[in-house]
Design a protein around this motif. Structure first.
Motif, PDB file in Angstrom:
ATOM      1  N   TRP A 127     -21.937  26.986  -0.057  1.00 21.91           N
ATOM      2  CA  TRP A 127     -23.205  26.316  -0.325  1.00 21.91           C
ATOM      3  C   TRP A 127     -23.075  24.819  -0.093  1.00 21.91           C
ATOM      4  O   TRP A 127     -22.107  24.203  -0.538  1.00 21.91           O
ATOM      5  CB  TRP A 127     -23.637  26.594  -1.775  1.00 21.91           C
ATOM      6  CG  TRP A 127     -23.578  28.055  -2.071  1.00 21.91           C
ATOM      7  CD1 TRP A 127     -22.496  28.750  -2.528  1.00 21.91           C
ATOM      8  CD2 TRP A 127     -24.605  29.029  -1.829  1.00 21.91           C
ATOM      9  NE1 TRP A 127     -22.795  30.102  -2.597  1.00 21.91           N
ATOM     10  CE2 TRP A 127     -24.080  30.301  -2.176  1.00 21.91           C
ATOM     11  CE3 TRP A 127     -25.923  28.953  -1.357  1.00 21.91           C
ATOM     12  CZ2 TRP A 127     -24.821  31.473  -2.064  1.00 21.91           C
ATOM     13  CZ3 TRP A 127     -26.661  30.128  -1.252  1.00 21.91           C
ATOM     14  CH2 TRP A 127     -26.107  31.367  -1.602  1.00 21.91           C
ATOM     15  N   ALA A 133     -27.249  28.125   1.506  1.00 19.27           N
ATOM     16  CA  ALA A 133     -26.051  28.706   2.127  1.00 19.27           C
ATOM     17  C   ALA A 133     -25.769  28.059   3.482  1.00 19.27           C
ATOM     18  O   ALA A 133     -26.684  27.622   4.182  1.00 19.27           O
ATOM     19  CB  ALA A 133     -26.246  30.208   2.289  1.00 19.27           C
TER      20      ALA A 133
ATOM     21  N   PRO B   9     -36.096  28.958   6.558  1.00 20.52           N
ATOM     22  CA  PRO B   9     -34.748  28.788   5.987  1.00 20.52           C
ATOM     23  C   PRO B   9     -34.624  29.422   4.605  1.00 20.52           C
ATOM     24  O   PRO B   9     -33.566  29.311   3.967  1.00 20.52           O
ATOM     25  CB  PRO B   9     -34.603  27.256   5.919  1.00 20.52           C
ATOM     26  CG  PRO B   9     -35.994  26.738   5.824  1.00 20.52           C
ATOM     27  CD  PRO B   9     -36.875  27.713   6.567  1.00 20.52           C
ATOM     28  N   ASP B  10     -35.668  30.107   4.157  1.00 19.09           N
ATOM     29  CA  ASP B  10     -35.640  30.811   2.866  1.00 19.09           C
ATOM     30  C   ASP B  10     -34.423  31.737   2.757  1.00 19.09           C
ATOM     31  O   ASP B  10     -33.910  31.986   1.671  1.00 19.09           O
ATOM     32  CB  ASP B  10     -36.909  31.669   2.686  1.00 19.09           C
ATOM     33  CG  ASP B  10     -38.186  30.992   3.122  1.00 19.09           C
ATOM     34  OD1 ASP B  10     -38.213  30.426   4.233  1.00 19.09           O
ATOM     35  OD2 ASP B  10     -39.168  31.059   2.374  1.00 19.09           O
ATOM     36  N   PHE B  12     -31.526  31.172   3.377  1.00 17.93           N
ATOM     37  CA  PHE B  12     -30.318  30.468   2.933  1.00 17.93           C
ATOM     38  C   PHE B  12     -30.334  30.169   1.430  1.00 17.93           C
ATOM     39  O   PHE B  12     -29.379  29.607   0.900  1.00 17.93           O
ATOM     40  CB  PHE B  12     -30.145  29.154   3.719  1.00 17.93           C
ATOM     41  CG  PHE B  12     -30.031  29.367   5.204  1.00 17.93           C
ATOM     42  CD1 PHE B  12     -29.048  30.209   5.722  1.00 17.93           C
ATOM     43  CD2 PHE B  12     -30.903  28.748   6.086  1.00 17.93           C
ATOM     44  CE1 PHE B  12     -28.939  30.420   7.100  1.00 17.93           C
ATOM     45  CE2 PHE B  12     -30.798  28.946   7.460  1.00 17.93           C
ATOM     46  CZ  PHE B  12     -29.816  29.792   7.972  1.00 17.93           C
ATOM     47  N   LEU B  13     -31.428  30.516   0.745  1.00 18.19           N
ATOM     48  CA  LEU B  13     -31.497  30.284  -0.700  1.00 18.19           C
ATOM     49  C   LEU B  13     -30.553  31.237  -1.442  1.00 18.19           C
ATOM     50  O   LEU B  13     -30.330  32.367  -1.006  1.00 18.19           O
ATOM     51  CB  LEU B  13     -32.930  30.516  -1.209  1.00 18.19           C
ATOM     52  CG  LEU B  13     -33.946  29.424  -0.868  1.00 18.19           C
ATOM     53  CD1 LEU B  13     -35.371  29.950  -1.057  1.00 18.19           C
ATOM     54  CD2 LEU B  13     -33.716  28.194  -1.749  1.00 18.19           C
ATOM     55  N   PRO B  14     -30.013  30.771  -2.593  1.00 18.52           N
ATOM     56  CA  PRO B  14     -29.145  31.664  -3.378  1.00 18.52           C
ATOM     57  C   PRO B  14     -29.888  32.939  -3.805  1.00 18.52           C
ATOM     58  O   PRO B  14     -29.299  34.006  -3.885  1.00 18.52           O
ATOM     59  CB  PRO B  14     -28.770  30.822  -4.598  1.00 18.52           C
ATOM     60  CG  PRO B  14     -29.115  29.415  -4.264  1.00 18.52           C
ATOM     61  CD  PRO B  14     -30.180  29.445  -3.201  1.00 18.52           C
ATOM     62  N   PHE B  75     -35.263  20.828   7.132  1.00 12.74           N
ATOM     63  CA  PHE B  75     -34.032  21.458   6.640  1.00 12.74           C
ATOM     64  C   PHE B  75     -32.815  20.740   7.217  1.00 12.74           C
ATOM     65  O   PHE B  75     -32.626  20.713   8.421  1.00 12.74           O
ATOM     66  CB  PHE B  75     -34.033  22.933   7.066  1.00 12.74           C
ATOM     67  CG  PHE B  75     -32.830  23.716   6.578  1.00 12.74           C
ATOM     68  CD1 PHE B  75     -32.657  23.966   5.224  1.00 12.74           C
ATOM     69  CD2 PHE B  75     -31.884  24.188   7.471  1.00 12.74           C
ATOM     70  CE1 PHE B  75     -31.552  24.689   4.773  1.00 12.74           C
ATOM     71  CE2 PHE B  75     -30.773  24.925   7.027  1.00 12.74           C
ATOM     72  CZ  PHE B  75     -30.614  25.171   5.673  1.00 12.74           C
ATOM     73  N   PHE B 167     -38.443  24.589  -1.324  1.00  3.93           N
ATOM     74  CA  PHE B 167     -38.103  25.839  -0.637  1.00  3.93           C
ATOM     75  C   PHE B 167     -38.586  27.085  -1.388  1.00  3.93           C
ATOM     76  O   PHE B 167     -38.299  28.205  -0.989  1.00  3.93           O
ATOM     77  CB  PHE B 167     -36.600  25.916  -0.351  1.00  3.93           C
ATOM     78  CG  PHE B 167     -36.207  24.970   0.755  1.00  3.93           C
ATOM     79  CD1 PHE B 167     -36.617  25.220   2.061  1.00  3.93           C
ATOM     80  CD2 PHE B 167     -35.471  23.830   0.492  1.00  3.93           C
ATOM     81  CE1 PHE B 167     -36.291  24.347   3.090  1.00  3.93           C
ATOM     82  CE2 PHE B 167     -35.138  22.948   1.521  1.00  3.93           C
ATOM     83  CZ  PHE B 167     -35.556  23.211   2.821  1.00  3.93           C
TER      84      PHE B 167
END
Lengths: 186, 186
Positions: A127, A133, B9-10, B12-14, B75, B167
């Motif tokens: 991260w 990520a 880019p959602d 890449f969210l945890p 982003f 985001f």
């Protein structure tokens, strides 16, 4: 002779026209015809704004080209120039071959570390400080970019240009022209 | 019901899966079917690498969709996510309508100043500290992105979300779903 759309952030250089001319000369030396985004004569009489006219002219040049040679050198962040990335997606969907190069050797993950600082590793991935990520596939950019080039059967040309020449060094560009010749000869 | 590819880019969210689920619920509430990039079941037995499989799955989902709703929130730099930008170019060239939103209100020029510092103005234009020109069209991103959306006859939805929610805030996403409904009803 193959008509090549020359995509890239080169258009933002102070001497963009000279870089475009140098690229077109190299294209000619390899038997091809380069189309540089700044080549278009924008119709002054149109009611549309300048940005709209540039957009339409670039799209028309992509349609007119048989292939694209894209400069994917990172631009204002760890990824390639947004306009260039848009154009390679557009060209690929039209079925046009896309050849690409970058003048920075570090991969995407290394460049995110360079711009955003150390990554935090967890069982779920790595991260960045933005809480998002970071892709770790050893690829040169976001996987959609890197895989779109490799998926055609050739690799993106990655070249470590001197820091002061990452937007002007044309060695990797010329390597792309050799890929173009090999592709269209086959 | 319109099948919508949900680019952004959602992923890449945890909690990417939860955000994807929330987006798909909103799509359903508006009578549409959302396809989220993480939906695909990657064939484990294939010899290709994971990045290659994700690329192919995303491309297949774009082909399966009738339209794209793209999250163009900046982003890791002043522009939108490179993968998302690639995808909107690809979809547009296929003739699929693209609806887009961003959760940051500042335009591209303002964001370059924010990330790169003050611009230097000359008769030939404005220049960032990277020595490259900065587009000054009042557009939200590189003109190829901004004009590609506007050229379809509708505007990109720009919404000033709270900083901690850029985001995750789905208000502008939902405004895009209303554009989708109006477009396909017309």
């Amino acid at each position: 002779m193959v008509a090549l759309y020359l995509a890239g952030p080169d258009v933002f250089l102070p001497h963009a026209q000279a870089v475009g001319a140098a690229k077109k000369e190299l294209c000619a030396a390899h038997g091809h015809a380069g189309l540089f985004p700044l080549d278009s004569d924008l119709p002054v009489a149109s009611g549309a704004g300048v940005a709209t006219l540039i957009y339409r002219a670039n799209i028309a040049m992509i349609h007119k080209s048989a292939a694209v040679v894209a400069n994917l050198t990172p631009f204002r962040g760890p990824s390639a120039d947004a306009g260039t990335v848009f154009e390679i997606g557009y060209a690929l969907a039209l079925g046009k071959p896309v050849f690409a190069y970058a003048n920075v050797a570090a991969d995407y993950r290394a460049r995110v570390i360079d711009s955003h600082g150390p990554l935090v590793a967890t069982a779920a991935g790595e991260w960045a400080c933005d809480g998002m990520a970071v892709e770790n596939f050893g690829l040169h950019d976001n996987l959609m970019i890197a895989e779109s080039i490799a998926g055609q059967g050739w690799e993106m040309i990655v070249h470590a240009a001197p820091a002061e020449a990452i937007f002007t060094d044309l060695q990797a560009f010329e390597a792309c022209l050799k890929q173009v010749s090999a592709h269209f000869r086959a």
